[in-house]
Every structure is written in structure tokens, then in C-alpha cells.
Design a protein around this motif. Structure first.
Motif, mmCIF file in Angstrom:
data_model
loop_
_atom_site.group_PDB
_atom_site.id
_atom_site.type_symbol
_atom_site.label_atom_id
_atom_site.label_comp_id
_atom_site.label_asym_id
_atom_site.label_seq_id
_atom_site.Cartn_x
_atom_site.Cartn_y
_atom_site.Cartn_z
ATOM 1 N N LEU A 106 -3.817 -1.063 11.498
ATOM 2 C CA LEU A 106 -2.451 -0.548 11.502
ATOM 3 C C LEU A 106 -1.414 -1.643 11.697
ATOM 4 C CD1 LEU A 106 -2.979 2.753 13.535
ATOM 5 C CD2 LEU A 106 -2.541 2.516 11.073
ATOM 6 N N ARG A 107 -1.812 -2.733 12.342
ATOM 7 C CA ARG A 107 -0.859 -3.841 12.520
ATOM 8 C C ARG A 107 -0.371 -4.399 11.194
ATOM 9 N NH1 ARG A 107 -4.465 -6.251 16.751
ATOM 10 N NH2 ARG A 107 -3.623 -5.600 18.777
ATOM 11 N N ILE A 108 -1.203 -4.306 10.155
ATOM 12 C CA ILE A 108 -0.859 -4.907 8.873
ATOM 13 C C ILE A 108 0.350 -4.219 8.235
ATOM 14 C CG2 ILE A 108 -2.312 -3.517 7.332
ATOM 15 C CD1 ILE A 108 -2.138 -7.333 7.246
ATOM 16 N N ILE A 109 0.648 -2.976 8.657
ATOM 17 C CA ILE A 109 1.867 -2.298 8.175
ATOM 18 C C ILE A 109 2.853 -2.074 9.326
ATOM 19 C CG2 ILE A 109 0.711 -1.181 6.225
ATOM 20 C CD1 ILE A 109 0.766 1.447 7.922
ATOM 21 N N GLY A 110 2.673 -2.806 10.430
ATOM 22 C CA GLY A 110 3.604 -2.716 11.543
ATOM 23 C C GLY A 110 3.501 -1.436 12.337
ATOM 24 N N ALA A 111 2.348 -0.775 12.283
ATOM 25 C CA ALA A 111 2.165 0.501 12.974
ATOM 26 C C ALA A 111 1.151 0.338 14.101
ATOM 27 C CB ALA A 111 1.715 1.579 11.996
ATOM 28 N N ASP A 112 0.960 1.434 14.857
ATOM 29 C CA ASP A 112 -0.069 1.443 15.895
ATOM 30 C C ASP A 112 -0.637 2.842 16.025
ATOM 31 O OD1 ASP A 112 1.629 2.982 17.610
ATOM 32 O OD2 ASP A 112 2.532 1.158 18.400
ATOM 33 N N THR A 113 -1.558 3.020 16.945
ATOM 34 C CA THR A 113 -2.279 4.287 17.052
ATOM 35 C C THR A 113 -1.411 5.443 17.521
ATOM 36 O OG1 THR A 113 -2.994 3.630 19.273
ATOM 37 C CG2 THR A 113 -4.499 3.161 17.448
ATOM 38 N N GLU A 114 -0.252 5.167 18.085
ATOM 39 C CA GLU A 114 0.641 6.244 18.503
ATOM 40 C C GLU A 114 1.471 6.779 17.346
ATOM 41 O OE1 GLU A 114 3.010 4.913 21.768
ATOM 42 O OE2 GLU A 114 1.298 4.713 23.137
ATOM 43 N N MET A 115 1.379 6.142 16.189
ATOM 44 C CA MET A 115 2.232 6.502 15.058
ATOM 45 C C MET A 115 1.486 7.225 13.943
ATOM 46 S SD MET A 115 4.274 2.863 14.869
ATOM 47 C CE MET A 115 5.215 3.319 13.412
ATOM 48 N N THR A 116 0.184 7.429 14.105
ATOM 49 C CA THR A 116 -0.590 8.021 13.017
ATOM 50 C C THR A 116 -1.798 8.755 13.580
ATOM 51 O OG1 THR A 116 -1.684 7.543 10.924
ATOM 52 C CG2 THR A 116 -1.979 5.932 12.691
ATOM 53 N N ASP A 117 -2.640 9.271 12.700
ATOM 54 C CA ASP A 117 -3.853 9.972 13.116
ATOM 55 C C ASP A 117 -5.043 9.414 12.354
ATOM 56 O OD1 ASP A 117 -4.172 11.343 10.534
ATOM 57 O OD2 ASP A 117 -2.481 12.588 11.158
ATOM 58 N N PRO A 118 -6.269 9.745 12.776
ATOM 59 C CA PRO A 118 -7.461 9.167 12.137
ATOM 60 C C PRO A 118 -7.545 9.411 10.635
ATOM 61 C CG PRO A 118 -8.052 10.154 14.227
ATOM 62 C CD PRO A 118 -6.632 10.521 13.983
ATOM 63 N N ALA A 119 -7.118 10.582 10.178
ATOM 64 C CA ALA A 119 -7.208 10.873 8.746
ATOM 65 C C ALA A 119 -6.307 9.946 7.941
ATOM 66 C CB ALA A 119 -6.846 12.335 8.483
ATOM 67 N N GLN A 120 -5.086 9.715 8.434
ATOM 68 C CA GLN A 120 -4.182 8.808 7.739
ATOM 69 C C GLN A 120 -4.714 7.376 7.769
ATOM 70 O OE1 GLN A 120 -0.522 9.706 9.934
ATOM 71 N NE2 GLN A 120 0.335 10.635 8.094
ATOM 72 N N THR A 121 -5.280 6.995 8.887
ATOM 73 C CA THR A 121 -5.846 5.647 8.999
ATOM 74 C C THR A 121 -6.990 5.452 8.025
ATOM 75 O OG1 THR A 121 -5.229 5.568 11.345
ATOM 76 C CG2 THR A 121 -6.875 3.991 10.586
ATOM 77 N N ARG A 176 -7.432 6.987 5.153
ATOM 78 C CA ARG A 176 -6.880 6.891 3.795
ATOM 79 C C ARG A 176 -6.285 5.506 3.554
ATOM 80 N NH1 ARG A 176 -5.372 12.332 4.892
ATOM 81 N NH2 ARG A 176 -3.263 11.698 5.553
ATOM 82 N N LEU A 177 -5.641 4.956 4.567
ATOM 83 C CA LEU A 177 -5.097 3.610 4.448
ATOM 84 C C LEU A 177 -6.226 2.598 4.246
ATOM 85 C CD1 LEU A 177 -2.759 1.563 4.645
ATOM 86 C CD2 LEU A 177 -3.073 1.591 7.140
ATOM 87 N N ALA A 178 -7.281 2.730 5.037
ATOM 88 C CA ALA A 178 -8.424 1.817 4.920
ATOM 89 C C ALA A 178 -9.028 1.895 3.526
ATOM 90 C CB ALA A 178 -9.464 2.162 5.976
ATOM 91 N N VAL A 229 0.848 -1.184 0.000
ATOM 92 C CA VAL A 229 0.000 0.000 0.000
ATOM 93 C C VAL A 229 0.884 1.235 0.000
ATOM 94 C CG1 VAL A 229 -1.958 -1.058 1.185
ATOM 95 C CG2 VAL A 229 -0.102 -0.036 2.533
ATOM 96 N N ASN A 230 0.261 2.368 -0.317
ATOM 97 C CA ASN A 230 0.985 3.629 -0.228
ATOM 98 C C ASN A 230 0.856 4.169 1.189
ATOM 99 O OD1 ASN A 230 1.170 6.701 -0.308
ATOM 100 N ND2 ASN A 230 1.913 6.146 -2.344
ATOM 101 N N TRP A 231 1.976 4.386 1.830
ATOM 102 C CA TRP A 231 1.980 4.911 3.194
ATOM 103 C C TRP A 231 2.912 6.109 3.260
ATOM 104 C CZ3 TRP A 231 -0.835 5.179 7.258
ATOM 105 C CH2 TRP A 231 -0.303 5.552 8.496
ATOM 106 N N ARG A 232 2.328 7.286 3.411
ATOM 107 C CA ARG A 232 3.087 8.541 3.483
ATOM 108 C C ARG A 232 4.016 8.711 2.290
ATOM 109 N NH1 ARG A 232 4.522 8.152 9.983
ATOM 110 N NH2 ARG A 232 2.410 8.651 10.708
ATOM 111 N N GLY A 233 3.455 8.386 1.089
ATOM 112 C CA GLY A 233 4.178 8.613 -0.148
ATOM 113 C C GLY A 233 5.125 7.517 -0.559
ATOM 114 N N LYS A 234 5.210 6.444 0.207
ATOM 115 C CA LYS A 234 6.097 5.337 -0.134
ATOM 116 C C LYS A 234 5.311 4.033 -0.150
ATOM 117 C CE LYS A 234 10.175 7.495 1.973
ATOM 118 N NZ LYS A 234 11.273 7.352 2.979
ATOM 119 N N GLN A 235 5.806 3.102 -0.963
ATOM 120 C CA GLN A 235 5.166 1.785 -1.021
ATOM 121 C C GLN A 235 5.611 0.965 0.186
ATOM 122 O OE1 GLN A 235 2.904 3.046 -3.294
ATOM 123 N NE2 GLN A 235 2.669 0.802 -3.443
#
Length: 365
Positions: free
Chosen positions: A266-281, A283-285, A213-219
């Protein structure tokens, strides 16, 4: 469209070849209860109205199936015969489809006691359990065929397309002049030709919608773990979708709420709620939802590569995915929802409802 364009299986509607559909055991019309027995859900419908759905993990508890059917039957009016279709024989608790068919039909005979049991086959016939067990390939994963046959009979003219997106899979079935025009009947053949897509609106694991997936401009590659499902992505991508806090059939067993869905996603990209915000989440969804739609759209174009259908009918718990894919593939084709034709209650158990209608025609000849 010429028949040979499909090079596939064409099932005449029941009314067009009465000899083919004549029962060898004629009996008067009785009170009918129909079951669609899947691996994750059991669905039922009664000829005098009413439809029911019960989540049940058949692959975990195959010997509990008889109790589940008995409890579900208690919600229905009285019945004196059963109509059966299934997909539960695919569960990995059964070594082969033959074993699964035998187990499921053995259980339905326990429920029926001495009442008749009629099993739908993909040659367009109802048969008794002994005949079905002797030919498991014809009744294995036949629920889509029952639904598509029912719909095709309602449209005796022109080319149409059924897109049925459920919790786990999407069935894409062309029909023409009241007949099915699909290529192949088995799951393997349909997976090869686009008629079956293992993308649904609930149980599809997000790792199956990769590889990245695209995450913050990177695959960003996905973790190959069952951390989250498409149901989490759909919930987070659309604020209008209601939370289901009572539902725990999720990847981690925690409720289907935005809070827990965010953690799972967020676990699917190795992240958690302390590393992002609802808007980014969100967009990922949405990327996962878009990928699901693309998979279904691609299969639609594989099934009908040359000519748009005159009509598209969508059904299933994943109607929103089916509709998005249909309008992407054929934006000029009118699309209608099965629930608008048979009602929202019956559409929850559409394959069981289809069995009721087909059974009435079959045994009326």
C-alpha cells in the motif's frame, strides 16, 4: 524455420561439433561440484546428486564470498574439480564486469586450492580461470547460456523456447534442432531484443511495474520508491501461496507475511491499512502480477514474432509467471516444467545442474 530468420547466435550442441568442444587439457572424469554464482543467490549441484541454494547479497559483502562458497561446499559430497558460471559480476560493488569476473574466479581458485576450475563460456567451451579472465565478456552472465544449451541438446528436432523466470530476471531463449537460436549474447543485446527481461518472482521492485495502477476507478501514479517487491504482490494476490515468516529479505526488512506485505504494497500508492480492506489490496496486488506477466509475454512475442514453437519449457523459482506468460503468448503450444524432467531438487539449481551435464559431454570427447 530457416536459420536466417533469427539473424542471431547459434550454438551447436556439444555432440555435433566435437572439434570445437575438445578440451586442450584432457583429464579423466572426476568428482565434480558446479556453482552458479549470482548477485543475490549462490546455487550448487554435485554430479552424484544433491542441489543447494544459499541467499547471499554479494553486492554488500563481496569479500565474504569465499566463506559462503566454503560453507555451501560442506553440504556436498567430496569433489576434486569445480565447474563455474556466474552473474554476480554485474553487482555494483565491481567497477566493471572484468573486475567482477576476476574477483569471483579468484575466490573460486581459493576454494579449489590445487583442484581444476572449469568456467563455462558462451562460445560453448569450458576454459580455465586465466582464459576466462582474459575474455570476461564470454563468461559474464553466462548461466542462462549453459542452461539453454543443456535443454537444446535434449530436443534435436524442431523449434522450442525456454522461459526461465528466477528471482530477478526472465531469460527467453529460442532453440531449433538442438541448437540455440538466440539473437545476441550480452545482457545489453538481449535487453534490446527481448531475450532478457528484468522481471522476476522475488526481487522486482513494484515501482518498476508502473507507471500507474487502477485504484478505485482512477489511475493512480506509483511512488518511485523501493517500498515493495513482486514477492509481496504474488503473496497477496493468491491465498494459496504460503507465508514465509522466516524470510526478511524484503523492502523494509520485515517478514514475508501477508500482514507486512500489505503494509509494503500500500505504501507504493501512498496508502496504508487504515485506508482500505483486504479485497481491495488483493485486487491491487493482482494488477502488479498481471503487469509482470504482460512484460514477459511482450518479450516472448518479440523473440518469436512469426511462428509458434513446437514446445515451451519453463523453469526457475518464478515458474508460475513463466507459465502464465507462455500460455498467453502461445496458448496452443504444449508447455512443460523443467522440474518435471530433472526433479524439483535439481531444478532449484538448474544452471548448476546444466553445468554438470555439459561438463560430462565436453570432457568425454
Amino acid at each position: 524455420m530457416a536459420n536466417q530468420q533469427f539473424h542471431g547466435h547459434r550454438t551447436p550442441p556439444l555432440s555435433m561439433q566435437p572439434g570445437m568442444y575438445q578440451s586442450t587439457t584432457r583429464r579423466p572424469l572426476m568428482e565434480l561440484l558446479a556453482f552458479d554464482i549470482g548477485g543475490a543467490n549462490i546455487k550448487a549441484a554435485h554430479q552424484h546428486g544433491g542441489a543447494w541454494i544459499r541467499p547471499f547479497a554479494l553486492w554488500k559483502h563481496p569479500h565474504e564470498l569465499v566463506n559462503q562458497l566454503k560453507e555451501l561446499a560442506q553440504f556436498a559430497p567430496s569433489f576434486d574439480q569445480l565447474a563455474i558460471t556466474m552473474t554476480g559480476e554485474l553487482c555494483d560493488c565491481f567497477p566493471t564486469k572484468r573486475d567482477g569476473v576476476s574477483h569471483i574466479l579468484g575466490v573460486t581458485k581459493q576454494l579449489a586450492r590445487n583442484r581444476p576450475v572449469n568456467v563455462w563460456q558462451m562460445d560453448g567451451r569450458f576454459v580455465n580461470p586465466a582464459t576466462a579472465c582474459a575474455n570476461p565478456g564470454l563468461c559474464s552472465s553466462a548461466n542462462w547460456h549453459a542452461l539453454a544449451t543443456f535443454i537444446a541438446r535434449k530436443h534435436p528436432k524442431g523449434l522450442g523456447l525456454l522461459i526461465d523466470t528466477g528471482s530477478t530476471t526472465t531469460d527467453i531463449v529460442p532453440f531449433e534442432d538442438g541448437q540455440l537460436a538466440c539473437i545476441g549474447l550480452s545482457d545489453t543485446d538481449r535487453l534490446t531484443t527481448g531475450g532478457l527481461v528484468y522481471v522476476g518472482a522475488e526481487r522486482t521492485s513494484l515501482m518498476a511495474l508502473g507507471p500507474d495502477v487502477n485504484w478505485r476507478g482512477k489511475q493512480c501514479r506509483l511512488m518511485a520508491e523501493h517500498f515493495a517487491t513482486i514477492a509481496d504482490a504474488i503473496l497477496l494476490a493468491d491465498d494459496a501461496i504460503l507465508e514465509r515468516p522466516e524470510e526478511h529479505d524484503t523492502a523494509d526488512g520485515k517478514p514475508m507475511t501477508r500482514h507486512y506485505a500489505t503494509t509494503r504494497l500500500l505504501r507504493i500508492i501512498g496508502a496504508d491499512t487504515e485506508m482500505t480492506d483486504p479485497a481491495q489490496t488483493s485486487r491491487l496486488a493482482m494488477q502488479f502480477v498481471d503487469q509482470a506477466i504482460k512484460r514477459i509475454t511482450s518479450a516472448i512475442k518479440q523473440v518469436l514474432p512469426d511462428q509458434p514453437p513446437a514446445r515451451i519449457i519453463i523453469s526457475g523459482s518464478g515458474e508460475s509467471l513463466a507459465h502464465a506468460a507462455a500460455t498467453t503468448a502461445f496458448p496452443q503450444t504444449p508447455t512443460s516444467r523443467l522440474s518435471d524432467h530433472i526433479g524439483p531438487e535439481a531444478s532449484q539449481a538448474a544452471c548448476a545442474h546444466a553445468l554438470l551435464q555439459l561438463h560430462q559431454v565436453y570432457f568425454s570427447h
